[in-house]
Design a protein around this motif. Structure first.
Motif, PDB file in Angstrom:
ATOM      1  N   VAL A 121      30.022  37.222  39.315  1.00  0.00           N
ATOM      2  CA  VAL A 121      30.096  36.856  40.727  1.00  0.00           C
ATOM      3  C   VAL A 121      31.456  37.234  41.299  1.00  0.00           C
ATOM      4  O   VAL A 121      31.558  37.778  42.405  1.00  0.00           O
ATOM      5  N   ASP A 122      32.504  36.976  40.538  1.00  0.00           N
ATOM      6  CA  ASP A 122      33.852  37.299  41.020  1.00  0.00           C
ATOM      7  C   ASP A 122      34.034  38.800  41.191  1.00  0.00           C
ATOM      8  O   ASP A 122      34.724  39.241  42.117  1.00  0.00           O
ATOM      9  N   SER A 123      33.405  39.585  40.329  1.00  0.00           N
ATOM     10  CA  SER A 123      33.480  41.043  40.474  1.00  0.00           C
ATOM     11  C   SER A 123      32.844  41.488  41.789  1.00  0.00           C
ATOM     12  O   SER A 123      33.409  42.327  42.509  1.00  0.00           O
TER      13      SER A 123
ATOM     14  N   GLY B  26      37.419  43.020  49.380  1.00  0.00           N
ATOM     15  CA  GLY B  26      38.295  44.180  49.471  1.00  0.00           C
ATOM     16  C   GLY B  26      37.827  45.197  50.489  1.00  0.00           C
ATOM     17  O   GLY B  26      38.501  46.200  50.727  1.00  0.00           O
ATOM     18  N   SER B  27      36.689  44.950  51.093  1.00  0.00           N
ATOM     19  CA  SER B  27      36.129  45.855  52.095  1.00  0.00           C
ATOM     20  C   SER B  27      36.391  45.318  53.501  1.00  0.00           C
ATOM     21  O   SER B  27      36.746  44.137  53.665  1.00  0.00           O
ATOM     22  N   GLY B  28      36.194  46.153  54.496  1.00  0.00           N
ATOM     23  CA  GLY B  28      36.402  45.723  55.877  1.00  0.00           C
ATOM     24  C   GLY B  28      35.437  44.597  56.231  1.00  0.00           C
ATOM     25  O   GLY B  28      34.218  44.786  56.120  1.00  0.00           O
ATOM     26  N   PRO B  29      35.930  43.436  56.640  1.00  0.00           N
ATOM     27  CA  PRO B  29      35.042  42.294  56.877  1.00  0.00           C
ATOM     28  C   PRO B  29      33.997  42.519  57.965  1.00  0.00           C
ATOM     29  O   PRO B  29      32.842  42.115  57.810  1.00  0.00           O
ATOM     30  N   THR B  30      34.381  43.173  59.056  1.00  0.00           N
ATOM     31  CA  THR B  30      33.366  43.428  60.083  1.00  0.00           C
ATOM     32  C   THR B  30      32.423  44.546  59.649  1.00  0.00           C
ATOM     33  O   THR B  30      31.253  44.549  60.033  1.00  0.00           O
ATOM     34  N   ALA B  31      32.910  45.467  58.821  1.00  0.00           N
ATOM     35  CA  ALA B  31      32.051  46.536  58.312  1.00  0.00           C
ATOM     36  C   ALA B  31      30.982  45.971  57.383  1.00  0.00           C
ATOM     37  O   ALA B  31      29.832  46.425  57.404  1.00  0.00           O
TER      38      ALA B  31
ATOM     39  N   LEU C 176      14.088  40.729  41.388  1.00  0.00           N
ATOM     40  CA  LEU C 176      14.470  39.435  41.951  1.00  0.00           C
ATOM     41  C   LEU C 176      15.964  39.186  41.814  1.00  0.00           C
ATOM     42  O   LEU C 176      16.589  38.596  42.696  1.00  0.00           O
ATOM     43  N   VAL C 177      16.553  39.620  40.700  1.00  0.00           N
ATOM     44  CA  VAL C 177      17.993  39.504  40.504  1.00  0.00           C
ATOM     45  C   VAL C 177      18.567  40.888  40.234  1.00  0.00           C
ATOM     46  O   VAL C 177      17.852  41.817  39.834  1.00  0.00           O
ATOM     47  N   HIS C 178      19.868  41.024  40.431  1.00  0.00           N
ATOM     48  CA  HIS C 178      20.529  42.314  40.245  1.00  0.00           C
ATOM     49  C   HIS C 178      21.206  42.448  38.890  1.00  0.00           C
ATOM     50  O   HIS C 178      21.454  43.565  38.435  1.00  0.00           O
ATOM     51  N   GLN C 179      21.520  41.306  38.271  1.00  0.00           N
ATOM     52  CA  GLN C 179      22.272  41.352  37.021  1.00  0.00           C
ATOM     53  C   GLN C 179      21.975  40.104  36.208  1.00  0.00           C
ATOM     54  O   GLN C 179      21.805  39.013  36.766  1.00  0.00           O
TER      55      GLN C 179
ATOM     56  N   ILE D  41      25.530  35.526  47.931  1.00  0.00           N
ATOM     57  CA  ILE D  41      25.287  35.745  46.504  1.00  0.00           C
ATOM     58  C   ILE D  41      24.625  34.501  45.926  1.00  0.00           C
ATOM     59  O   ILE D  41      25.144  33.391  46.067  1.00  0.00           O
ATOM     60  N   ALA D  42      23.493  34.683  45.250  1.00  0.00           N
ATOM     61  CA  ALA D  42      22.879  33.595  44.502  1.00  0.00           C
ATOM     62  C   ALA D  42      23.458  33.606  43.090  1.00  0.00           C
ATOM     63  O   ALA D  42      23.299  34.589  42.357  1.00  0.00           O
ATOM     64  N   ARG D  43      24.126  32.532  42.737  1.00  0.00           N
ATOM     65  CA  ARG D  43      24.679  32.359  41.385  1.00  0.00           C
ATOM     66  C   ARG D  43      23.672  31.491  40.629  1.00  0.00           C
ATOM     67  O   ARG D  43      23.737  30.267  40.663  1.00  0.00           O
TER      68      ARG D  43
END
Length: 267
Positions: A201-203, A210-215, A186-189, A110-112
């Motif tokens: 960013v925290d969202s 909260g998702s499967g890390p390998t997925a 270029l950016v999403h939000q 994530i680019a902050r």
């Protein structure tokens, strides 16, 4: 998750948390987090180490102070251009290698974007999987204003904004605001201020962790293998093999069981 010592904390800083998130901060606010050979080396080496840590679920890239990154430091660029052809090329390859390394990080990135992103700073934004910017951030492919071109960042920037927008902004070098960066992809939000930036960013991080890390990693790898390829029998077979492999994994079995049992998965 491993903890990493930084050779030169005056160039970058790392923060780790218990969710498996690493925050990488460009730490040269006095020169607006501009690149030179030292920062490029430190960033590349740090990203190489982080790439090998399977416990990292997400990497957040940001800048210290008022700017995200002002791109290449002018003195360094002038010095590099004055070298012989071989050394000049090798220097350029180091920047290209940095962009490639960030683009191919196995975890979500994530680019902050907390302020100005110019030249190579736009490249950093484009190479990350997701980008969130404050409303007063400014962007520019400013290279032509200095008589150079956005070579190393062009593959990632073109992928993000498309050829049509690149034909304008690569050639004019003009500055554009966060809303335009959002419009061209270029950016999403775009958010109002730094407090809202952290919330946004925290969202994203809550969804990722909260998702499967390998997925998550397998999905990122899937994108790299599918994007731009013709939908032929080979691609269809490859995608089927990928989902079959992931579906048989311990992680998938836990995720599906947790959903059916109406509980949070244990990962």
């Amino acid at each position: 998750m491993l903890r990493y010592d930084i050779k030169r904390p005056e160039t970058i800083q790392l923060e780790h948390d218990d969710r498996g998130v690493v925050r990488l901060t460009l730490n040269r606010p006095d020169i607006r987090n501009a690149f030179d050979d030292v920062l490029i080396q430190d960033l590349t080496e740090t990203l190489e180490r982080l790439a090998g840590d399977s416990s990292i679920k997400a990497l957040v890239v940001t800048g210290a102070g008022a700017a995200f990154s002002a791109g290449a430091e002018i003195g360094w660029m002038k010095k590099a251009g004055g070298q012989g052809d071989h050394d000049n090329f090798q220097d350029a390859m180091k920047l290209a290698g940095l962009m490639k390394r960030l683009d191919r990080m196995p975890m979500a990135t994530i680019a902050r974007v907390n302020g100005a992103a110019l030249g190579g700073g736009v490249g950093l934004t484009a190479t990350c999987d997701m980008a969130v910017a404050v409303s007063d951030a400014i962007f520019a492919f400013s290279e032509v204003k200095l008589g150079i071109i956005p070579g190393a960042i062009s593959p990632y920037s073109l992928r993000a904004i498309g050829e049509r927008a690149a034909r304008r902004y690569f050639l004019t070098g003009e500055r554009f605001d966060a809303e335009e960066a959002l419009r061209i992809g270029l950016v999403h939000q775009v958010v109002a201020d730094e407090a809202a930036l952290d919330e946004a960013v925290d969202s994203l991080l809550k969804h990722i962790t909260g998702s499967g890390p390998t997925a998550v990693r397998a999905s990122k790898d899937l994108i790299g293998h599918v994007a731009g390829k013709p939908i032929d029998d080979l691609l269809v077979r490859d995608t089927a093999q990928r989902i079959a492999h992931q579906r048989a994994s311990r992680e998938a079995k836990e995720g599906l069981s947790a959903f059916l049992e109406k509980r949070k998965p244990e990962w």
